[in-house]
Design an enzyme around this catalytic site. Structure first.
Site, short mmCIF file in Angstrom:
data_model
loop_
_atom_site.label_atom_id
_atom_site.label_comp_id
_atom_site.label_asym_id
_atom_site.label_seq_id
_atom_site.Cartn_x
_atom_site.Cartn_y
_atom_site.Cartn_z
N LYS A 9 2.30 -3.51 6.64
CA LYS A 9 2.43 -3.54 5.07
C LYS A 9 4.02 -3.61 4.82
O LYS A 9 4.60 -4.36 4.16
CB LYS A 9 1.85 -2.69 4.29
CG LYS A 9 0.44 -2.73 4.06
CD LYS A 9 0.08 -4.11 3.40
CE LYS A 9 -1.57 -4.18 3.26
NZ LYS A 9 -1.92 -5.54 2.71
N TYR B 48 -1.35 -0.35 10.50
CA TYR B 48 -1.67 -0.92 8.96
C TYR B 48 -0.56 -0.77 7.89
O TYR B 48 -0.06 -1.73 7.50
CB TYR B 48 -3.02 -0.27 8.64
CG TYR B 48 -3.01 -0.56 7.27
CD1 TYR B 48 -3.05 0.37 6.05
CD2 TYR B 48 -3.71 -1.93 6.71
CE1 TYR B 48 -3.05 0.08 4.81
CE2 TYR B 48 -3.81 -2.32 5.38
CZ TYR B 48 -3.55 -1.10 4.28
OH TYR B 48 -3.75 -1.50 2.88
N SER C 75 0.67 -1.11 -0.15
CA SER C 75 0.07 -0.12 0.20
C SER C 75 0.93 1.11 0.05
O SER C 75 1.94 1.26 0.61
CB SER C 75 -1.04 0.13 1.17
OG SER C 75 -1.49 1.04 1.34
C1 WQD Z 1 -9.29 9.92 0.91
C2 WQD Z 1 -9.75 11.51 1.12
C3 WQD Z 1 -9.91 12.02 3.29
C4 WQD Z 1 -13.88 10.11 3.69
C5 WQD Z 1 -6.84 5.00 2.61
C6 WQD Z 1 -5.81 4.11 3.29
C7 WQD Z 1 -5.12 3.41 2.39
C8 WQD Z 1 -5.84 2.65 1.21
C9 WQD Z 1 -6.90 3.56 0.82
C10 WQD Z 1 -5.83 0.52 1.77
C11 WQD Z 1 -8.99 11.96 2.24
C12 WQD Z 1 -11.31 12.29 2.49
C13 WQD Z 1 -12.76 10.53 3.07
C14 WQD Z 1 -14.94 10.89 3.89
C15 WQD Z 1 -13.39 12.99 3.37
N1 WQD Z 1 -6.26 1.56 1.88
N2 WQD Z 1 -12.56 11.83 2.92
N3 WQD Z 1 -14.78 12.28 3.76
O1 WQD Z 1 -7.09 7.91 3.30
O2 WQD Z 1 -6.15 8.25 1.13
O3 WQD Z 1 -6.39 5.97 1.93
O4 WQD Z 1 -7.46 4.07 1.91
O5 WQD Z 1 -4.63 0.10 1.44
O6 WQD Z 1 -4.02 2.69 3.06
O7 WQD Z 1 -5.15 4.69 4.21
O8 WQD Z 1 -8.39 7.16 1.52
O9 WQD Z 1 -10.80 7.18 0.93
O10 WQD Z 1 -10.18 7.25 3.22
O11 WQD Z 1 -9.73 9.19 1.98
O12 WQD Z 1 -13.33 14.05 3.00
O13 WQD Z 1 -15.99 10.37 4.50
O14 WQD Z 1 -11.08 11.62 1.19
O15 WQD Z 1 -9.70 12.73 4.24
O16 WQD Z 1 -8.52 13.36 1.96
P1 WQD Z 1 -6.94 7.44 2.05
P2 WQD Z 1 -9.76 7.61 2.07
#
Ligand code: WQD
Length: 344
Positions: free
Chosen positions: A154, A150, A126
């Site tokens: 990885k 997490y 990841s």
């Molecule tokens: C994306 C953006 C949030 C939800 C995570 C894991 C990573 C991988 C993918 C496994 C961010 C914003 C989110 C919401 C929002 N998983 N957001 N409102 O955090 O980049 O990555 O998922 O491998 O390991 O860390 O993805 O989709 O959670 O967030 O504004 O209700 O959307 O702040 O900027 P992230 P995400």
């Protein structure tokens, strides 16, 4: 002779798409999954979508006897290890769960591979291993700095596989660093089906669009980005799955070298902000999706975007699908399965 791939976690969101693309490419697939965060219906639907039904063996990578039985009863040519838990927030609350499943479970799998003479492995890593990146785009030489259990789990897998690959004859590994996998297969038959309230942006917006959630909270609009909201490299899950097929093709070819473990970013190389994703989703579903601004989420980086050049050079792979297609396919899955697999 058709080659057989063991896909641990092969019934999950990423796993079911990888299983489908492997079958489509002509591989036989044995799925080993404990179904703790997936449904056997994903495998039933993959079977309907392809000409070759994957074999589903229900089991846990922490169960040594189950792994020995599996390797003794199948002629496995390579392994894709996608089994694991992946919620960043939960990993902070329950680190022992993440180290038990993602690390000691994986070690159990790799030792079973050693016992049964299987040395080719693709690992589901990841972009979280990069921690809080500052310089974009991110290539594989970027400094490593996971910030949560997490991401640490990885990186530990990557280091374990680098060591085992170097030490054991006939071993070779590809460590695939996923950026943000989203979307669903174009049939609308398989897709992301998170248990409980989704943490991630796409599945959360999808649940707002189906009425399961009242509205989206945008976590922070004061980032140093064009519209103030955070930027991510979203990649269509079918593109990601096809990257796994290219990785297996490479590992099973003479182009790959023994005793080498390569890390490879799987991303599109272009980033989208939260507000851009929100707009693309509204265009995809054809109606307004309510949202409010909220404070930043702890641990979020302002931007994360891949440099995907190595995947193109080494595997001849690059992402094809754009943000509108990611939203359209995700919406097609979610609107056809508003309660996921179990509700269908
Ligand atoms: C994306 C953006 C949030 C939800 C995570 C894991 C990573 C991988 C993918 C496994 C961010 C914003 C989110 C919401 C929002 N998983 N957001 N409102 O955090 O980049 O990555 O998922 O491998 O390991 O860390 O993805 O989709 O959670 O967030 O504004 O209700 O959307 O702040 O900027 P992230 P995400």
């Amino acid at each position: 002779m058709t080659q057989t791939i063991l896909a641990t976690g092969g019934a999950g969101f990423i796993g079911s798409h990888v299983t489908l693309e492997l079958l489509t490419a002509g591989y036989k697939v044995v799925v080993f999954d404990n179904l703790s965060n997936s449904s056997p219906k994903s495998i039933e639907r993959v079977a309907r979508l392809t000409n070759g039904a994957p074999e589903l063996v229900v089991g846990d990578i922490r169960d040594q006897a189950a792994l020995d039985t599996l390797f003794e009863s199948h002629d496995i040519d390579a392994v894709i290890n996608m089994a694991g838990v992946k919620a960043v927030g939960e990993s902070v609350e329950k680190p022992q769960k993440y180290y038990d499943i993602n690390v000691s479970g994986s070690i159990n799998l790799y030792r079973a591979m050693l016992r049964h003479g299987v040395g080719k492995v693709v690992f589901s890593s990841s972009a979280t291993v990069y921690g809080m990146p500052e310089k974009m785009p991110i290539d594989e030489s970027y400094p490593i700095g996971p910030l949560n259990p997490y991401g640490i789990s990885k990186r530990m897998n990557e280091q374990i596989l680098e060591g085992m690959t170097a030490a054991n004859p006939g071993w070779r590994a590809l460590l695939l660093r996923y950026f943000n996998p989203v979307g669903a297969h174009g049939s609308g038959q398989i897709g992301e089906d998170p248990t409980g309230t989704p943490d991630n942006l796409f599945p959360f917006i999808a649940q707002v669009a189906t009425g399961r959630q009242p509205g989206l909270k945008v976590f922070g609009n004061d980032y140093p980005t064009p519209d103030g909201t955070a930027i991510r490299d979203y990649i269509h899950v079918v593109d990601l799955a096809r990257g796994h097929v290219r990785a297996i093709d490479f590992l099973l070819s003479d182009a790959a070298q023994d005793n080498v473990a390569e890390v490879i970013n799987l991303g599109t190389g272009s980033g989208s902000s939260v507000l851009q994703v929100h707009r693309a989703w509204q265009d995809a579903c054809g109606f307004e999706i309510p949202y409010d601004m909220a404070p930043r989420r702890a641990g979020d980086a302002p931007e994360s975007c891949a440099n995907p050049a190595k995947a193109k050079d080494l595997l001849g792979w690059e992402a094809e699908f754009d943000l509108p297609r990611m939203c359209a396919d995700h919406w097609k899955w979610q609107s056809a399965n508003p309660q996921g697999y179990e509700g269908s």
